[in-house]
Design a protein around this motif. Structure first.
Motif, PDB file in Angstrom:
ATOM      1  N   THR A   1       1.210   8.989  -6.364  1.00  0.00           N
ATOM      2  CA  THR A   1       0.987  10.319  -5.800  1.00  0.00           C
ATOM      3  C   THR A   1       1.798  11.416  -6.488  1.00  0.00           C
ATOM      4  O   THR A   1       1.243  12.487  -6.807  1.00  0.00           O
ATOM      5  CB  THR A   1       1.264  10.315  -4.286  1.00  0.00           C
ATOM      6  N   PRO A   2       3.097  11.236  -6.751  1.00  0.00           N
ATOM      7  CA  PRO A   2       3.839  12.311  -7.427  1.00  0.00           C
ATOM      8  C   PRO A   2       3.260  12.674  -8.789  1.00  0.00           C
ATOM      9  O   PRO A   2       3.174  13.857  -9.138  1.00  0.00           O
ATOM     10  CB  PRO A   2       5.258  11.730  -7.550  1.00  0.00           C
ATOM     11  N   ALA A   3       2.860  11.672  -9.573  1.00  0.00           N
ATOM     12  CA  ALA A   3       2.279  11.953 -10.886  1.00  0.00           C
ATOM     13  C   ALA A   3       0.946  12.676 -10.755  1.00  0.00           C
ATOM     14  O   ALA A   3       0.643  13.593 -11.533  1.00  0.00           O
ATOM     15  CB  ALA A   3       2.102  10.654 -11.662  1.00  0.00           C
ATOM     16  N   PHE A   4       0.140  12.279  -9.761  1.00  0.00           N
ATOM     17  CA  PHE A   4      -1.135  12.964  -9.531  1.00  0.00           C
ATOM     18  C   PHE A   4      -0.906  14.426  -9.155  1.00  0.00           C
ATOM     19  O   PHE A   4      -1.585  15.333  -9.660  1.00  0.00           O
ATOM     20  CB  PHE A   4      -1.921  12.256  -8.425  1.00  0.00           C
TER      21      PHE A   4
ATOM     22  N   ILE B   1       9.418   2.846 -10.998  1.00  0.00           N
ATOM     23  CA  ILE B   1       8.070   3.053 -11.520  1.00  0.00           C
ATOM     24  C   ILE B   1       7.567   4.462 -11.206  1.00  0.00           C
ATOM     25  O   ILE B   1       6.981   5.142 -12.062  1.00  0.00           O
ATOM     26  CB  ILE B   1       7.102   1.997 -10.960  1.00  0.00           C
ATOM     27  N   SER B   2       7.798   4.922  -9.976  1.00  0.00           N
ATOM     28  CA  SER B   2       7.354   6.263  -9.597  1.00  0.00           C
ATOM     29  C   SER B   2       8.037   7.334 -10.445  1.00  0.00           C
ATOM     30  O   SER B   2       7.390   8.277 -10.917  1.00  0.00           O
ATOM     31  CB  SER B   2       7.655   6.513  -8.111  1.00  0.00           C
ATOM     32  N   SER B   3       9.327   7.165 -10.676  1.00  0.00           N
ATOM     33  CA  SER B   3      10.067   8.118 -11.510  1.00  0.00           C
ATOM     34  C   SER B   3       9.528   8.137 -12.929  1.00  0.00           C
ATOM     35  O   SER B   3       9.417   9.198 -13.555  1.00  0.00           O
ATOM     36  CB  SER B   3      11.560   7.768 -11.520  1.00  0.00           C
TER      37      SER B   3
ATOM     38  N   SER C   1       7.088  11.077 -16.959  1.00  0.00           N
ATOM     39  CA  SER C   1       6.280  11.007 -18.183  1.00  0.00           C
ATOM     40  C   SER C   1       5.108  11.979 -18.120  1.00  0.00           C
ATOM     41  O   SER C   1       4.759  12.620 -19.120  1.00  0.00           O
ATOM     42  CB  SER C   1       5.770   9.583 -18.414  1.00  0.00           C
ATOM     43  N   THR C   2       4.497  12.110 -16.947  1.00  0.00           N
ATOM     44  CA  THR C   2       3.401  13.067 -16.782  1.00  0.00           C
ATOM     45  C   THR C   2       3.899  14.490 -17.002  1.00  0.00           C
ATOM     46  O   THR C   2       3.295  15.275 -17.756  1.00  0.00           O
ATOM     47  CB  THR C   2       2.786  12.934 -15.379  1.00  0.00           C
ATOM     48  N   ALA C   3       5.006  14.827 -16.365  1.00  0.00           N
ATOM     49  CA  ALA C   3       5.560  16.172 -16.508  1.00  0.00           C
ATOM     50  C   ALA C   3       5.975  16.456 -17.950  1.00  0.00           C
ATOM     51  O   ALA C   3       5.716  17.544 -18.485  1.00  0.00           O
ATOM     52  CB  ALA C   3       6.751  16.336 -15.571  1.00  0.00           C
ATOM     53  N   LEU C   4       6.590  15.465 -18.600  1.00  0.00           N
ATOM     54  CA  LEU C   4       7.066  15.676 -19.967  1.00  0.00           C
ATOM     55  C   LEU C   4       5.915  15.717 -20.975  1.00  0.00           C
ATOM     56  O   LEU C   4       5.984  16.456 -21.964  1.00  0.00           O
ATOM     57  CB  LEU C   4       8.067  14.590 -20.344  1.00  0.00           C
TER      58      LEU C   4
ATOM     59  N   ARG D   1       0.837  -1.212   0.000  1.00  0.00           N
ATOM     60  CA  ARG D   1       0.000   0.000   0.000  1.00  0.00           C
ATOM     61  C   ARG D   1       0.869   1.259   0.000  1.00  0.00           C
ATOM     62  O   ARG D   1       0.629   2.198  -0.762  1.00  0.00           O
ATOM     63  CB  ARG D   1      -0.941  -0.001   1.207  1.00  0.00           C
ATOM     64  N   THR D   2       1.890   1.265   0.844  1.00  0.00           N
ATOM     65  CA  THR D   2       2.810   2.409   0.879  1.00  0.00           C
ATOM     66  C   THR D   2       3.521   2.561  -0.458  1.00  0.00           C
ATOM     67  O   THR D   2       3.667   3.664  -0.992  1.00  0.00           O
ATOM     68  CB  THR D   2       3.847   2.229   1.997  1.00  0.00           C
ATOM     69  N   GLY D   3       3.965   1.426  -1.011  1.00  0.00           N
ATOM     70  CA  GLY D   3       4.663   1.460  -2.289  1.00  0.00           C
ATOM     71  C   GLY D   3       3.800   1.998  -3.405  1.00  0.00           C
ATOM     72  O   GLY D   3       4.246   2.822  -4.215  1.00  0.00           O
ATOM     73  N   MET D   4       2.548   1.541  -3.460  1.00  0.00           N
ATOM     74  CA  MET D   4       1.656   1.997  -4.519  1.00  0.00           C
ATOM     75  C   MET D   4       1.334   3.485  -4.390  1.00  0.00           C
ATOM     76  O   MET D   4       1.210   4.190  -5.395  1.00  0.00           O
ATOM     77  CB  MET D   4       0.360   1.171  -4.496  1.00  0.00           C
TER      78      MET D   4
END
Length: 272
Positions: free
Chosen positions: A78-81, A134-136, A141-144, A70-73
């Protein structure tokens, strides 16, 4: 080249975007192939096993440690959101295509965070190094994608406007993905035991990873909405990764369950 310009905006005047389009696609394709060959990102059913074919996976020490699924997901999405949400203020625009892309990205990652908090049932952990990768990927990708779209403002639109088709594909993808995640969660709720079972219902009757299939639709919808080269390469890369992951998932189920239906494919009904 002229035909290509009918579907996408011209390459942006950005070494970063053009370079990341190539690097991102190659990296995701490589990770997808690694999934096929047994070198998995360590989360979900592959979190603690050294191979995908072990019916009784043994704990495996992770180089950077691990934390709960749960913490990992939450770290994954969250950063992309936050990046997608912040874009409404950091990159204000009344351009319809840009607004649709921002909204689709924000809604997609909000849904993923919501599922982590209120829908998914977890039994394992996640390796920290896999979470970082995965988070990176999701955040960058969202930012770019948003940066690439910002560079198209004021340019001539592609001849074939695909943004409305993208909206339709996004709605189908996000609803289909959510529906099959709910089915997976209900499977865990039936007896309260934290163990894997063969999923049933919906497209689970013909493929083992319908949630991946609909997630692929979501990422292709980002391309149809934005029609940029970067969003195309990221959608292609994500598809390559999820194809590999779905192949590994089906192999895992075949090794763990003697009664796994052989007609159930990995990702594409009756085909693959």
């Amino acid at each position: 080249m002229e035909m290509l310009k009918s579907f996408v905006y011209p390459p942006p005047p950005s070494i970063l975007l053009n370079g990341m389009s190539v690097v991102g696609l190659a990296a995701l394709a490589k990770i997808g192939w690694s999934e096929v060959t047994g070198n998995h990102l360590k989360y979900s059913k592959f979190a603690s096993s050294s191979t995908s074919t072990s019916p009784k996976p043994q704990p495996q020490k992770q180089p950077l440690g691990s934390f709960s699924s749960r913490t990992g997901m939450l770290c994954l999405y969250t950063p992309a959101f936050l990046a997608a949400s912040a874009s409404f203020f950091v990159l204000p625009s009344d351009d319809l295509r840009f607004i649709l892309l921002k909204s689709a990205l924000a809604l997609h990652f909000f849904k993923r965070v919501f599922e982590v908090l209120f829908i998914h049932k977890y039994s394992g952990g996640m390796a920290v190094d896999s979470a970082i990768v995965i988070s990176s990927s999701y955040f960058s990708s969202t930012a770019l994608m948003l940066y690439s779209q910002n560079l198209t403002l004021g340019l001539t639109e592609p001849s074939f406007d695909m943004k409305l088709a993208g909206v339709v594909m996004f709605v189908v993808g996000i609803i289909g993905n959510l529906y099959h995640h709910v089915l997976l969660a209900k499977l865990r709720n039936e007896d309260g035991k934290k163990e894997y079972k063969i999923p049933k219902g919906g497209l689970f009757d013909v493929i083992i990873c319908p949630h991946y299939l609909f997630e692929i639709l979501v990422f292709w919808s980002f391309f149809l909405i934005s029609q940029t080269i970067y969003s195309f390469t990221f959608a292609m890369g994500t598809m390559c990764y999820l194809i590999g992951r779905s192949y590994a998932t089906r192999s895992w189920y075949l090794s763990k369950f003697d009664d796994f239906p052989k007609h159930v494919k990995a990702l594409i009904p009756f085909v693959f």
